[in-house]
Design a protein around this motif. Structure first.
Motif, PDB file in Angstrom:
ATOM      1  N   ALA A 147       2.954   4.368   7.024  1.00 53.62           N
ATOM      2  CA  ALA A 147       3.771   3.906   5.358  1.00 53.62           C
ATOM      3  C   ALA A 147       4.584   3.223   5.674  1.00 53.62           C
ATOM      4  N   ASP A 168      -3.879   5.668   1.224  1.00 52.57           N
ATOM      5  CA  ASP A 168      -4.260   4.670   0.905  1.00 52.57           C
ATOM      6  C   ASP A 168      -5.717   4.431   2.311  1.00 52.57           C
ATOM      7  N   ASP A 198       7.000   1.420   4.135  1.00 52.86           N
ATOM      8  CA  ASP A 198       8.406   2.111   3.962  1.00 52.86           C
ATOM      9  C   ASP A 198       9.119   2.242   5.315  1.00 52.86           C
ATOM     10  N   GLN A 203       6.775   8.588   5.656  1.00 50.92           N
ATOM     11  CA  GLN A 203       6.551   8.723   4.593  1.00 50.92           C
ATOM     12  C   GLN A 203       8.061   9.655   3.715  1.00 50.92           C
ATOM     13  N   ARG A 218      -2.681  12.023  -2.886  1.00 55.85           N
ATOM     14  CA  ARG A 218      -1.158  11.445  -2.567  1.00 55.85           C
ATOM     15  C   ARG A 218      -0.427  12.314  -2.576  1.00 55.85           C
ATOM     16  N   TYR A 231       0.727  -1.514   0.135  1.00 55.72           N
ATOM     17  CA  TYR A 231       0.189   0.283  -0.242  1.00 55.72           C
ATOM     18  C   TYR A 231       0.912   0.719  -0.059  1.00 55.72           C
ATOM     19  N   GLN A 232       0.456   2.439  -0.089  1.00 55.38           N
ATOM     20  CA  GLN A 232       1.027   3.881  -0.387  1.00 55.38           C
ATOM     21  C   GLN A 232       0.745   4.396   1.326  1.00 55.38           C
TER      22      GLN A 232
END
Length: 602
Positions: free
Chosen positions: A396, A277, A398, A476, A449, A273-274
């Motif tokens: 996030a 989302d 990441d 992020q 986004r 996912y980003q």
């Protein structure tokens, strides 16, 4: 293939195929088949520049091109549009599926056929991504459209007053501009799958008939009417069983709000996912609520009932399959007719009173106050199916890896001195202890986004649990060591009780990841101060940030906070830019069109 100038080599193509989702592979399959079989390109605007799409489509053949526009808030409209796209592929139709945010609506008078699939948000508003298109159609700039054929499908929720208003507005306005209906508009409630399939079949039949009449043998039709849906491994229909690692209250014990931080384990799912989302959660109704409801019934909880052609025990259906916490005018009307109650029947004729009753009287309290004779099956038939709730992801990937974090405001209130709660929020807060599992799926939100250039500044405006996606944004930006400045404006009732993720924000501020923060505590002083008040007070700096290319993000309540913030933004633009009201609106619309003004509101 070489003449199409593919923008990747064979190694890159292998990577795409190995990492693409099922939906992306389905698209590529249709794309390549179109080149080989008939030389027509069937593309979505997100994959090619719009001018290249237009040129390819116009050169393909003389068949009229279908423009399929999806305007989605929670993903349902986009999902239905994708299903219709597959129908078109089976027929070999030339079409262009675009998200409303990418639709070149100022050229609508050049289109042959436009099909709009739109949801409705809040109190009758169009989805964020469709707002510029909507405002253009209702402006003096809208052209007459005598050569356009169109169809509209609306998705909504009958618990709201202005049910499917966005779809109704698009339909009526296009007709006013002289366009011709390809098919009657259909308005869908939350249980939309079967009616949606019927409407899609109607559209396909109308278009298929026109192809037959054209007598063009190159446009062969298939007799297969089955709708083939390509699913990724985990999705709404096939959710992932995620372990609850953390379920922690993050408001103080003396706060009048119960807001939870929930961490879910997605290990071994392959789910990606980003930031921005949402996570869909399939929940179950409270067993205590179901027992209270059954105590009002003259029949046994183990009696069989039918739902979607399947047989279940009544208690199982009430816990797992049926919405019990949101009343609607439609349910009230059906229940009034079911028990032939004169008071409820009289209420139906007064739309304002009916709406107020639906908003203040849960289903169980309605049944308790107005009792009558009916069967278990009759009860199930008037209620709505349970649907998943969507929550902005507060992490996030990441940063957190195979986890997804949620920030959940537990809905709770009193009716006749009885505690009532929201279905999904209570399920997450009280029914699911740590180390238990829940059914989840990712719902992408391409309309919320971070800028692709992480050197650009961002302004984040939130109230309450609307802080969730901005926690993801900051994680992020921190993981990327983004150079762009970050500014948070956040509001909640009390500093000591309701400063969500306080330590994290202070740490970001200390480390320089968060450039500045403005906080509004509405109940900490005699005069209430809201986040929009802080926004207005910082108008000069807001304008300067916008002039430097800043992206604006808003997350929170649609009917109050988001509207107030929008009004203040217009004030700032008029004051600082020396614009009149029309110019300020145009400026804000331009920001929205360039995806520099994005809202995740509910």
């Amino acid at each position: 293939m070489s003449k199409y100038q593919l923008p990747f080599n064979s190694d890159e193509l292998d990577k795409i195929i190995n990492n693409a989702s099922a939906e992306q592979l389905a698209w590529m399959s249709g794309y390549l088949w179109g080149i080989v079989a008939k030389g027509a390109l069937q593309v979505e605007s997100s994959t090619l520049p719009q001018n290249q799409v237009d040129n390819d489509l116009s050169a393909a053949n003389s068949q009229k091109v279908i423009t399929l526009v999806s305007a989605s808030q929670t993903g349902n409209a986009r999902r239905v549009a994708s299903e219709l796209s597959r129908d078109f592929e089976r027929l070999g139709l030339v079409f262009n599926h675009v998200h409303a945010a990418d639709y070149k609506f100022k050229k609508i008078d050049q289109d042959d056929i436009v099909i709009i699939i739109t949801s409705t948000q809040g109190e009758g508003e169009v989805p964020e991504e469709a707002l510029p298109f909507y405002k253009f159609l209702f402006s003096k700039k809208a052209p007459q459209l005598p050569n356009l054929n169109y169809a509209v499908l609306g998705l909504g929720d009958s618990s709201y007053v202005h049910f499917c208003k966005a779809g109704k507005d698009f339909d009526q306005r296009l007709m006013q501009l002289g366009a011709k209906r390809l098919a009657d508009r259909v308005d869908l409630d939350t249980d939309y799958q079967q009616i949606s399939a019927n409407w899609r079949q109607t559209i396909v039949d109308r278009l298929a008939q026109s192809i037959k009449q054209s007598g063009d043998p190159s446009k062969a039709l298939t007799n297969n009417r089955n709708i083939i849906v390509e699913n990724s491994q985990y999705n709404r229909e096939n959710p992932f069983m995620a372990m609850v690692n953390v379920n922690q209250k993050i408001t103080a014990s003396h706060s009048d709000r119960d807001i939870r931080h929930i961490e879910l384990d997605l290990s071994d799912s392959g789910i990606l996912y980003q930031a921005g989302d949402t996570l869909g959660v399939w929940y179950e109704n409270s067993p205590a609520l179901v027992e209270e409801l059954l105590s009002l019934m003259p029949f046994d909880s183990e009696v069989d009932v039918e739902l979607h052609g399947e047989r279940y025990r009544l208690k199982q259906v009430l816990i797992e399959k049926i919405e019990l916490t949101q009343n609607t005018p439609v349910i009230i009307s059906k229940y009034a007719q079911l028990i032939a109650n004169s008071q409820l029947l009289a209420l139906i004729s007064d739309k304002t009173a009916l709406r107020d009753f639906a908003q203040t009287t849960p289903i169980i309290d309605m049944i308790s106050r107005y009792q009558g004779e009916f069967s278990a099956q009759a009860l199930i038939d008037i209620l709505r199916p349970l649907t998943p709730r969507l929550y902005s992801i507060a992490s996030a990937q990441d940063e957190v890896g195979d986890e997804a974090h949620l920030t959940v405001n537990v809905v709770q209130y009193l009716i006749d001195d009885k505690k009532r709660t929201g279905g999904a929020s209570y399920f997450l807060a009280e029914q699911i202890p740590e180390q238990s599992q829940i059914k989840v799926f990712i719902e992408p939100n391409d309309n919320f986004r971070l800028p692709s250039d992480n050197g650009l500044p961002i302004i984040m405006i939130a109230a309450g649990s609307g802080i969730a996606p901005f926690r993801a944004f900051m994680q992020q930006r921190a993981s990327e060591a983004a150079s762009g400045e970050n500014w948070l404006l956040f509001g909640n009732p009390h500093f000591t009780a309701d400063f969500l993720y306080q330590i994290e924000w202070q740490s970001y501020l200390k480390d320089g990841v968060l450039s500045r923060i403005d906080l509004a505590w509405s109940r900490d002083q005699a005069q209430k101060v809201y986040v929009q008040d802080k926004l207005l007070a910082q108008g000069v700096d807001i304008w300067q940030w916008l002039q430097r290319g800043a992206y604006l993000y808003v997350c929170g309540d649609a009917n109050n906070m988001a509207k107030a913030v929008n009004t203040v933004l217009l004030q700032i633009i008029m004051q600082q830019g020396q614009y009149n009201e029309e110019q300020a609106n145009n400026y804000l619309d331009e920001l929205r069109s360039n995806k520099r003004y994005q809202r995740d509101i509910y």
